[in-house]
Design an enzyme around this catalytic site. Structure first.
Site, mmCIF file in Angstrom:
data_model
loop_
_atom_site.group_PDB
_atom_site.id
_atom_site.type_symbol
_atom_site.label_atom_id
_atom_site.label_comp_id
_atom_site.label_asym_id
_atom_site.label_seq_id
_atom_site.Cartn_x
_atom_site.Cartn_y
_atom_site.Cartn_z
ATOM 1 N N GLN A 38 -15.549 2.574 -5.701
ATOM 2 C CA GLN A 38 -14.833 1.424 -5.145
ATOM 3 C C GLN A 38 -13.348 1.761 -5.007
ATOM 4 O O GLN A 38 -12.598 1.019 -4.392
ATOM 5 C CB GLN A 38 -15.010 0.214 -6.074
ATOM 6 C CG GLN A 38 -16.453 -0.231 -6.214
ATOM 7 C CD GLN A 38 -16.628 -1.240 -7.340
ATOM 8 O OE1 GLN A 38 -16.372 -2.428 -7.176
ATOM 9 N NE2 GLN A 38 -17.032 -0.758 -8.503
ATOM 10 N N TYR A 75 0.824 -1.215 0.000
ATOM 11 C CA TYR A 75 0.000 0.000 0.000
ATOM 12 C C TYR A 75 0.857 1.265 0.000
ATOM 13 O O TYR A 75 0.451 2.293 -0.532
ATOM 14 C CB TYR A 75 -1.006 -0.037 1.164
ATOM 15 C CG TYR A 75 -2.108 -1.050 0.901
ATOM 16 C CD1 TYR A 75 -2.063 -2.319 1.475
ATOM 17 C CD2 TYR A 75 -3.147 -0.746 0.031
ATOM 18 C CE1 TYR A 75 -3.041 -3.258 1.183
ATOM 19 C CE2 TYR A 75 -4.131 -1.679 -0.260
ATOM 20 C CZ TYR A 75 -4.071 -2.933 0.315
ATOM 21 O OH TYR A 75 -5.033 -3.876 0.006
ATOM 22 N N HIS A 115 -14.620 1.025 -0.367
ATOM 23 C CA HIS A 115 -13.524 0.103 -0.037
ATOM 24 C C HIS A 115 -12.360 0.784 0.693
ATOM 25 O O HIS A 115 -11.244 0.276 0.712
ATOM 26 C CB HIS A 115 -13.011 -0.581 -1.315
ATOM 27 C CG HIS A 115 -14.053 -1.432 -1.964
ATOM 28 N ND1 HIS A 115 -14.001 -1.771 -3.298
ATOM 29 C CD2 HIS A 115 -15.178 -2.004 -1.486
ATOM 30 C CE1 HIS A 115 -15.053 -2.528 -3.600
ATOM 31 N NE2 HIS A 115 -15.782 -2.684 -2.520
HETATM 32 N N1 APR Z 1 -11.902 3.761 -18.949
HETATM 33 C C1 APR Z 1 -12.982 3.096 -18.444
HETATM 34 N N2 APR Z 1 -12.946 1.809 -18.029
HETATM 35 C C2 APR Z 1 -11.772 1.172 -18.151
HETATM 36 C C3 APR Z 1 -10.603 1.802 -18.662
HETATM 37 C C4 APR Z 1 -10.713 3.169 -19.078
HETATM 38 N N3 APR Z 1 -9.682 3.841 -19.562
HETATM 39 N N4 APR Z 1 -9.595 0.896 -18.652
HETATM 40 C C5 APR Z 1 -10.126 -0.261 -18.143
HETATM 41 N N5 APR Z 1 -11.419 -0.091 -17.857
HETATM 42 C C6 APR Z 1 -12.378 -1.039 -17.292
HETATM 43 C C7 APR Z 1 -12.124 -2.503 -17.595
HETATM 44 O O1 APR Z 1 -12.646 -2.874 -18.860
HETATM 45 C C8 APR Z 1 -12.848 -3.182 -16.434
HETATM 46 O O2 APR Z 1 -14.197 -3.425 -16.746
HETATM 47 O O3 APR Z 1 -12.329 -0.925 -15.907
HETATM 48 C C9 APR Z 1 -12.761 -2.143 -15.309
HETATM 49 C C10 APR Z 1 -11.764 -2.478 -14.209
HETATM 50 O O4 APR Z 1 -12.215 -3.615 -13.539
HETATM 51 P P1 APR Z 1 -11.407 -4.175 -12.270
HETATM 52 O O5 APR Z 1 -9.977 -4.171 -12.563
HETATM 53 O O6 APR Z 1 -12.076 -5.449 -11.895
HETATM 54 O O7 APR Z 1 -11.645 -3.061 -11.167
HETATM 55 P P2 APR Z 1 -12.926 -2.813 -10.228
HETATM 56 O O8 APR Z 1 -14.167 -3.265 -10.882
HETATM 57 O O9 APR Z 1 -12.869 -1.409 -9.792
HETATM 58 O O10 APR Z 1 -12.584 -3.775 -8.979
HETATM 59 C C11 APR Z 1 -13.482 -3.822 -7.905
HETATM 60 O O11 APR Z 1 -11.988 -5.243 -6.674
HETATM 61 O O12 APR Z 1 -9.791 -5.623 -6.422
HETATM 62 C C12 APR Z 1 -10.892 -5.178 -5.771
HETATM 63 O O13 APR Z 1 -11.199 -3.663 -3.997
HETATM 64 C C13 APR Z 1 -10.764 -3.744 -5.315
HETATM 65 O O14 APR Z 1 -12.298 -1.909 -5.596
HETATM 66 C C14 APR Z 1 -11.721 -2.999 -6.237
HETATM 67 C C15 APR Z 1 -12.738 -4.052 -6.601
#
Ligand code: APR
Length: 264
Positions: free
Chosen positions: A123, A90, A141
């Protein structure tokens, strides 16, 4: 007596009271009505909204969870097993946060506040929505720039700078830990987030894979008939979201496009 501005209904332009002007309850009510009459937009954001600021998402190729093992850095068990590893993980993310800036998607959501009562449920643990100027941001989160006691989760502190060190303690003498909701820990903000989602006149989802619950369940609290938009350049499983309008673009251009449309 409140020194503030109110709206002059006839001229529909901001009225600047002369210094020391008494603002009556009537004016304050007018102001409240003006704010309350704005439609409410609730925006659920994920890592994708910060991707164009240079912060990696979690599950995309090259994402954080390809580089790190969740079980080693983001669970209470990992904390018990190897605090230094968790602290360092972190610290690196916090250090990066001081090097990046909000992007166009964050700023577009601020602009939307001119015409709408915008509430963001994120999130993300970064502070880019706040740094862009958003008025209402709820973190599901946790927050990277805060730390908390490892014996009393109500003892939360702002961390100065990016580095938390082993041996940094809370007022009860326990090691401070990142103020982050780890996998397997309760998401205390969900009831409030569900209420907020249910109060939406328009619901917008930006940059989340909708893989992680209970955050991904928030769309089910949206009232039937409320327009739902989803902005994401990738494939997101949104088949269960009735009538969702998918804007298959990156957050920067997609949010800008939606904001222009909603502000027409
Ligand atoms: N603009 C918009 N969306 C995007 C971009 C962009 N430039 N680049 C990637 N993405 C999208 C991806 O296609 C995907 O659907 O962002 C999403 C990211 O998904 P994750 O990596 O799963 O992130 P998130 O959904 O925020 O994760 C949820 O999981 O790991 C834990 O606590 C952590 O808050 C997090 C939670």
């Amino acid at each position: 007596m409140i020194a503030t501005g109110s709206v002059c209904a006839a001229a529909n332009r901001p009225f600047r009271p002369a210094r020391g002007t008494i603002i009556t309850q009537y004016d304050t009510n007018i102001l409240k009505i003006a704010i309350m009459s704005k439609k409410r937009i609730v925006v659920l954001t994920g890592a994708g909204v910060s991707a164009e600021s240079g912060i990696k998402t979690f599950r995309d190729s090259g994402g954080l969870w390809e580089e790190y093992d969740i079980m080693e850095v983001a669970t209470p068990e990992a904390w018990e097993r190897n605090r230094d590893l968790v602290i360092d993980f972190y610290n690196q993310r916090r250090k990066q946060l001081y090097e990046v800036e909000p992007n166009d998607a964050h700023y577009a959501l601020v602009e939307l506040e001119k015409d709408y009562d915008v509430h963001i449920i994120t999130q993300n643990v970064d502070d880019l929505h706040e740094r862009a100027g958003s008025s209402h941001v709820m973190h599901l989160h946790g927050e990277l720039k805060k730390v908390r006691s490892s014996v009393d989760e109500n003892l939360v502190y702002d961390l100065e700078g990016w580095e938390l060190k082993p041996g940094d303690t809370c007022e009860l003498g326990s090691q401070l830990r990142p103020h982050i909701v780890w996998f397997g820990e309760p998401v205390h903000m969900i009831p409030a987030a569900a209420d907020l989602s249910n109060s939406a006149d328009i619901f917008v989802i930006i940059g989340t894979s909708l893989n992680v619950y209970p955050a991904a369940s928030l769309v089910s609290y949206v009232r039937p008939g409320v327009p739902v938009y989803l902005i994401d350049p990738g494939e997101v499983n949104a088949a269960h979201i009735q009538g969702v309008r998918v804007i298959r673009e990156k957050a920067g251009s997609g949010t800008r496009r939606l904001v222009e449309e909603l502000r027409k």
